[in-house]
Write a protein that holds these residues in place. Structure first.
Motif, PDB file in Angstrom:
ATOM      1  N   ARG A 296     -66.672 -39.795   4.341  1.00 39.34           N
ATOM      2  CA  ARG A 296     -66.886 -39.530   5.763  1.00 39.34           C
ATOM      3  C   ARG A 296     -65.729 -40.099   6.595  1.00 39.34           C
ATOM      4  NH1 ARG A 296     -71.313 -37.135   7.356  1.00 39.34           N
ATOM      5  NH2 ARG A 296     -71.085 -37.946   9.482  1.00 39.34           N
ATOM      6  N   THR A 297     -64.526 -39.745   6.184  1.00 32.73           N
ATOM      7  CA  THR A 297     -63.333 -40.080   6.965  1.00 32.73           C
ATOM      8  C   THR A 297     -62.972 -38.857   7.796  1.00 32.73           C
ATOM      9  OG1 THR A 297     -62.569 -41.579   5.222  1.00 32.73           O
ATOM     10  CG2 THR A 297     -60.946 -40.872   6.845  1.00 32.73           C
ATOM     11  N   PHE A 298     -62.829 -39.069   9.086  1.00 31.96           N
ATOM     12  CA  PHE A 298     -62.693 -37.943  10.019  1.00 31.96           C
ATOM     13  C   PHE A 298     -61.347 -37.981  10.740  1.00 31.96           C
ATOM     14  CE2 PHE A 298     -67.213 -38.938   9.616  1.00 31.96           C
ATOM     15  CZ  PHE A 298     -67.656 -37.730   9.102  1.00 31.96           C
ATOM     16  N   LEU A 299     -60.914 -36.795  11.176  1.00 30.29           N
ATOM     17  CA  LEU A 299     -59.572 -36.640  11.721  1.00 30.29           C
ATOM     18  C   LEU A 299     -59.492 -36.062  13.130  1.00 30.29           C
ATOM     19  CD1 LEU A 299     -57.543 -35.239   8.682  1.00 30.29           C
ATOM     20  CD2 LEU A 299     -57.334 -37.483   9.744  1.00 30.29           C
ATOM     21  N   ASP A 382     -65.340 -33.307  14.375  1.00 28.95           N
ATOM     22  CA  ASP A 382     -65.892 -33.250  13.019  1.00 28.95           C
ATOM     23  C   ASP A 382     -66.920 -34.378  12.813  1.00 28.95           C
ATOM     24  OD1 ASP A 382     -63.728 -34.980  13.299  1.00 28.95           O
ATOM     25  OD2 ASP A 382     -62.933 -34.661  11.296  1.00 28.95           O
ATOM     26  N   GLY A 383     -67.812 -34.156  11.861  1.00 25.36           N
ATOM     27  CA  GLY A 383     -68.741 -35.202  11.470  1.00 25.36           C
ATOM     28  C   GLY A 383     -70.173 -35.048  11.925  1.00 25.36           C
ATOM     29  N   PRO A 389     -68.342 -32.698   6.718  1.00 21.91           N
ATOM     30  CA  PRO A 389     -68.593 -34.064   6.228  1.00 21.91           C
ATOM     31  C   PRO A 389     -67.356 -34.943   6.203  1.00 21.91           C
ATOM     32  CG  PRO A 389     -68.363 -32.587   4.361  1.00 21.91           C
ATOM     33  CD  PRO A 389     -68.248 -31.727   5.608  1.00 21.91           C
ATOM     34  N   GLY A 390     -66.224 -34.428   6.682  1.00 22.73           N
ATOM     35  CA  GLY A 390     -65.001 -35.204   6.685  1.00 22.73           C
ATOM     36  C   GLY A 390     -64.321 -35.233   5.343  1.00 22.73           C
ATOM     37  N   VAL A 471     -57.744 -40.991  13.297  1.00 18.87           N
ATOM     38  CA  VAL A 471     -58.381 -41.151  11.998  1.00 18.87           C
ATOM     39  C   VAL A 471     -59.536 -42.132  12.154  1.00 18.87           C
ATOM     40  CG1 VAL A 471     -58.023 -41.538   9.545  1.00 18.87           C
ATOM     41  CG2 VAL A 471     -56.101 -40.843  10.982  1.00 18.87           C
ATOM     42  N   MET A 472     -60.720 -41.723  11.724  1.00 21.43           N
ATOM     43  CA  MET A 472     -61.940 -42.501  11.937  1.00 21.43           C
ATOM     44  C   MET A 472     -62.787 -42.439  10.669  1.00 21.43           C
ATOM     45  SD  MET A 472     -62.384 -40.501  15.516  1.00 21.43           S
ATOM     46  CE  MET A 472     -61.517 -39.162  14.688  1.00 21.43           C
TER      47      MET A 472
END
Length: 541
Positions: A296-299, A382-383, A389-390, A471-472
């Motif tokens: 679950r790393t998001f951009l 996203d997310g 789901p990232g 980036v989260m």
């Protein structure tokens, strides 16, 4: 510019404890109260507050210490010196270029100053889906207010440059609400080179605010020092192993007798940024019983539309982002079709030329029109949907970090709708031609022609030009260990003397430029940590 005071040089002359690179050799062993990995948004806030509580703080930064004396508004100098992988970091399939800072101050040194509180809809989603009952607007409001005061965050009062004004004019013609953006600046010269390091110290980044405050309170800063891994035992971190590196990121060939530095602290704060923070934990073999680490790393995947106007736009000059619209975030449910935020980015020659498609005469014509070019970007949220789901942070064979970020149909259909929205706004603002950034697109001279063409374009990775500077996730907060890596108080679920204080803790993307979300959330977490460690109440100055 050189006649301006340089607060970093002044601090070094006053006796700040800074080592690494040309600033001095780092000892083989360091003992302290708190070791902080990183020096960006989360690390800076944490460093000031923990030092203020009387703790002995050591800050570990992979990048170099640069200051206003080094910032010459030149892309050729800024990208290799201040960014991860010389501003060429990419996802595993090379479909998305990622801009992240790698210097003292982290991404706050090179961002475009846009400051938004975490949207209420995002917080509500976290409460409902990740058992984060304490993450409410009311609970976070005082911490946001403190950060805004500390960092001079306020709505930009000057008239927008033409680049941003065009977004406002086009949106109004279509009945779309657009409004000013808050910025973290003080005495801004309105130069437009925020992404290359502020040469006047107007941008209130961690480089000129919280890191100097912590150093004035006795904190120690290690630069050009990579945090490789933690040593772990019995549910605790026992030490942090670091390596000296060159300013370009390569391992330094040290003349000293030791190849690594060991930092022994009572508590550790991981704030290396999403991608790097999960990577440190992966290299450390950190416990991950529910398979959440790095996931679950998001951009905020970003798509762009480039247009040409008869008048000069000169998008490199003036406050880089001062107008935005959330119309396309607010017109559907948060977990429905993918929403997106529209902004007008600054343009500089190198990054423009390396982003737009085309070659030969077509590229020549596009670059020749640079002073008349206006580009819009869409931050895809996203997310919030099962089909977004990232990505997953993984390690390459050499231990370096890599983000695998699949681009499925849900994201790509959001990208198509975003391109259509941006093109319509640009034509409404008077563009004479519009080029959606897609390898198979050509310049279009009417909205009808552009709409028909984009509806027919194949939306595939590497055909659609995508970038990101946000980036989260990867070490997500959650009310239970099953749902996340980090507890609601910022402490790692399985390692009780490790806190995570950066954008990696967000369970989804923010849906807005994330720097103020990091400041607000970490301000709260770091105050809580200071109270736990010392019994003292501290707050941002």
């Amino acid at each position: 510019m050189s006649s301006l005071n340089d607060p970093i040089k002044d601090g070094l002359q006053r006796g700040w404890k800074v080592l690494g690179g040309a600033l001095g050799a780092i000892p083989e062993k360091i003992v302290c109260d708190v070791a902080i990995i990183g020096s960006g948004a989360g690390a800076g806030i944490s460093a000031e507050l923990l030092a203020k509580a009387g703790l002995q703080v050591v800050i570990v930064e992979e990048g170099p210490l640069k200051s206003s004396s080094d910032f010459n508004q030149l892309e050729s100098e800024a990208y290799p010196a201040l960014y991860q992988e010389s501003a060429a970091r990419k996802t595993a399939d090379k479909a998305i270029n990622i801009l992240q800072g790698r210097c003292v101050g982290g991404s706050t040194t090179v961002n475009w100053t846009s400051s938004f509180r975490t949207p209420a809809s995002t917080l509500k989603f976290w409460q409902d889906r990740f058992s984060l009952a304490g993450y409410t607007e009311t609970a976070l409001a005082p911490y946001f207010a403190q950060a805004e005061q500390r960092l001079n965050i306020a709505t930009w009062q000057m008239a927008p440059n033409e680049n941003n004004a065009l977004l406002g004019r086009g949106a109004r013609k279509l009945g779309i609400h657009a409004e000013p953006i808050a910025r973290n600046v003080k005495g801004c010269w309105n130069l437009g080179s925020c992404g290359l390091g502020c040469p006047t110290n107007a941008k209130q980044s961690m480089l000129v605010t919280t890191i100097p405050a912590a150093l004035d309170l006795g904190a120690q800063l290690l630069t050009e020092t990579r945090a490789e891994r933690f040593e772990l035992a019995n549910g605790r971190v026992t030490s942090l192993i670091c390596r000296n590196i060159k300013s370009n990121g390569a391992l330094a060939q040290s003349a000293s007798t030791h190849e690594a530095t060991k930092i022994i602290a009572k508590h550790y704060v991981l704030a290396g940024g999403a991608i790097n923070s999960p990577a440190v934990l992966l290299r450390s073999g950190a416990p991950d019983p529910h398979g959440r680490l790095g996931s679950r790393t998001f951009l905020h995947p970003v798509v762009m539309s480039s247009s040409i106007f008869d008048q000069k736009v000169e998008a490199w000059s003036g406050a880089p982002q001062s107008i935005y619209t959330d119309h396309f975030l607010q017109t559907q449910p948060i977990d429905g079709a993918m929403g997106y935020k529209l902004e007008a980015p600054p343009l500089h020659p190198l990054i423009f030329a390396s982003t737009v498609p085309g070659f030969g005469q077509g590229q020549h014509d596009l670059l020749s029109s640079f002073p008349h070019n206006h580009t819009l970007l869409a931050l895809l949220r996203d997310g919030f949907h099962d089909e977004a789901p990232g990505g997953q942070v993984k390690l390459r064979s050499d231990g370096s970090a890599e983000l695998d970020y699949p681009l499925g149909d849900y994201i790509m259909q959001g990208a198509r709708r975003a391109l259509l929205s941006m093109m319509e706004i640009q034509f409404a603002a008077g563009a004479r031609q519009v080029l959606p950034l897609h390898e198979m697109a050509v310049p279009y001279t009417s909205w009808a022609q552009a709409r028909e063409a984009v509806l027919a374009l194949p939306m595939k990775p590497r055909l659609v030009k995508m970038v990101s500077a946000h980036v989260m996730g990867g070490c997500g907060l959650a009310g239970s260990a099953r749902q996340g890596v980090t507890r609601p108080d910022g402490v790692h679920w399985q390692l009780d003397n490790l806190s995570i204080h950066d954008g990696s803790i967000f369970p989804t993307s923010i849906g807005a430029n994330p720097q103020l979300s990091v400041y607000g959330a970490v301000n709260r977490l770091a105050q809580g940590l200071a109270k736990t460690l010392t019994g003292r109440d501290v707050a941002l100055a």
